[in-house]
Design an enzyme around this catalytic site. Structure first.
Site: not given
Ligand code: NAD
Length: 434
Positions: A153, A205, A261, A329
């Site tokens: 991010e 990861k 994360c 977060r």
């Molecule tokens: P986030 O909370 O920003 O986004 C998740 C989205 O999914 C939200 O918009 C939510 O409304 C949506 N959602 C929830 N349930 C749903 C459903 N049933 N159908 C459709 N949409 C739905 O999460 P994020 O930060 O993007 O993280 C997502 C995944 O990626 C996690 O596993 C996280 O660990 C991983 N990840 C995050 C980052 C980061 O920097 N944020 C980096 C690498 C990996």
């Protein structure tokens, strides 16, 4: 290629937008109608450098659309990416309810061969579970691929467009070929696309994030030791980091790691290891050090004011868990705010991007102000929690005139202790002998 991304958050939105930018037709799915409303107008619901322009462009050029209709999105796609939340459950494990529920819905909506790509961070074995769930719902052929996301991010678009590497976990040559095709525009400069089995990709990861968290906690411990022995961690960091085996990145001490994360991924990996009867001692320590480090500033503030903070006013600069994001977060600022409030402190705070998020999280207990200088009015000390660029070269005379007493607690070592002393501040950094 026709791609659907399910879950349009930090990962899903960036991935979807970047896939559209390289010419694919992308449908992003989410259950959050407010978010979808904004996105359909081409507006980004999150703060992420470079994302707004790219999003607008691809929405205008009709390669990128947004919907709540998962069924339609699955039917129209060749590749379905899951970018769903995997938050920490009460026992420290990754909560897979969103991933598994969506897997079932994807299975029901299948109308031909699809590659189901898991971009969420999930424990080893989740790919197998997704495969079983989908298999129960459909007779159509499909492959499940693990494609963990490594974007940061604050630099997410750049990281996605120019990844250090892409990891593809799959045993299916057909799925691997599709993934290689999808990622070809992103690995043109020779950065590797590493193909491996699903379990190894899933573990990669967690291993990567846990190693980075280890670097941070290690450096924080060295910083704490520096204070006790009268050494300067900044010099120690340079002396260490210039060893090519160590490297200069991720060696900055501070007020602990946070974000969506590291904390949950360290906990989830510990949980996985316990499930397999193995103790990851290092990660236990990494977690414990971080918990302590998030409160190091509170301890310093308390000590400075003679152990009693009741009735004190503190100005807090930076609420996001790191610069260039609005994400709070697990931010260290939250632990610091909680610690200070417990001591009876009043807080005025400012963040360049996270004010909306802060309103939701701490709006009732913290006075949120319009700019960094407003936070200083009548404060007994300034505490810098997030190293935003705009905090690096402030008007120190103005800071001094607004503060009741000229005290700065610099949780990210962004100011020079010598200069601070010359300007008449009492200055506390992290690991700088004070
Ligand atoms: P986030 O909370 O920003 O986004 C998740 C989205 O999914 C939200 O918009 C939510 O409304 C949506 N959602 C929830 N349930 C749903 C459903 N049933 N159908 C459709 N949409 C739905 O999460 P994020 O930060 O993007 O993280 C997502 C995944 O990626 C996690 O596993 C996280 O660990 C991983 N990840 C995050 C980052 C980061 O920097 N944020 C980096 C690498 C990996």
């Amino acid at each position: 290629m026709k791609i659907s991304v399910i879950g349009t958050g930090y990962v899903g939105l960036v991935a979807g937008t970047c896939f559209a930018e390289t010419g694919n037709d992308v449908i992003c799915v989410d259950i959050d109608e407010q978010k979808l409303k904004k996105l359909r107008k081409g507006e980004s619901p999150i703060y992420e450098p470079g994302l707004a322009d790219l999003l607008k462009k691809n929405v205008t050029e009709k390669r990128l659309t947004f919907t709540a209709d998962l069924d339609m999105a699955v039917k129209k796609a060749d590749v379905i990416c899951l970018a769903l939340p995997t938050p920490q459950a009460e026992d420290g494990s990754a909560d897979l309810q969103h991933v598994l529920e969506v897997a079932k819905k994807v299975g029901k909506a299948m109308n031909g061969y699809k590659v189901i790509v898991n971009k969420s961070t999930v424990p080893v074995g989740t790919g197998d579970r997704v495969r079983e769930i989908v298999l129960k719902e459909t007779k159509h052929p499909f492959d499940v691929v693990s494609n963990p996301e490594f974007l940061k991010e604050g630099a997410a678009v750049n990281d996605f467009m120019k990844p250090d590497r892409v990891v593809i976990g799959s045993e299916s040559p057909r799925a691997v070929a599709i993934m290689q095709d999808l990622y070809a525009p992103f690995v043109r400069t020779g950065n590797p696309l590493i193909v491996m089995d699903i379990h190894s990709a899933e573990l990669t990861k967690y291993a990567a994030n846990s190693f980075l968290a280890t670097k941070v906690s290690f450096m924080n411990e060295i910083a704490n030791l520096c204070e006790r022995v009268g050494a300067d961690v900044d010099l120690v960091r340079k002396g260490m980091g210039t060893d090519s085996r160590i490297g200069l990145q991720f060696l900055f001490p501070g007020a602990g790691y946070g974000g969506s994360c590291f904390p949950k991924d360290v906990s989830a990996l510990l949980n996985t290891s316990r499930t397999y009867d193995y103790e990851l001692h290092i990660l236990d320590a990494v977690k414990a050090v971080n918990r302590q480090q998030q409160l190091v500033l509170v301890d310093k503030i308390k000590k400075h004011f003679g152990g009693n903070l009741k009735g004190k006013n503190i100005a807090l600069w930076g609420l996001a868990f790191k610069p260039n994001t609005d994400d709070m977060r697990e931010a260290p600022s939250l632990a610091i705010i909680e610690g200070l409030l417990r001591e009876g402190v009043s807080i005025r705070a400012f963040d360049p991007a996270a004010m909306e998020e802060a309103k939701r999280r701490v709006g009732k207990s913290v006075k949120l102000v319009d700019n960094n200088y407003d936070a200083l009015k009548g404060a007994d000390a300034l505490v810098v929690v997030t190293e935003w660029n705009e905090f690096r070269r402030p008007d120190f005379d103005r800071i001094k005139s607004l503060l009741r007493t000229p005290v700065i607690f610099d949780g990210r070592n962004i100011y020079d202790p010598k200069v601070m002393k010359e300007k008449g501040f009492v200055y506390y950094g992290i690991g700088r002998g004070s």
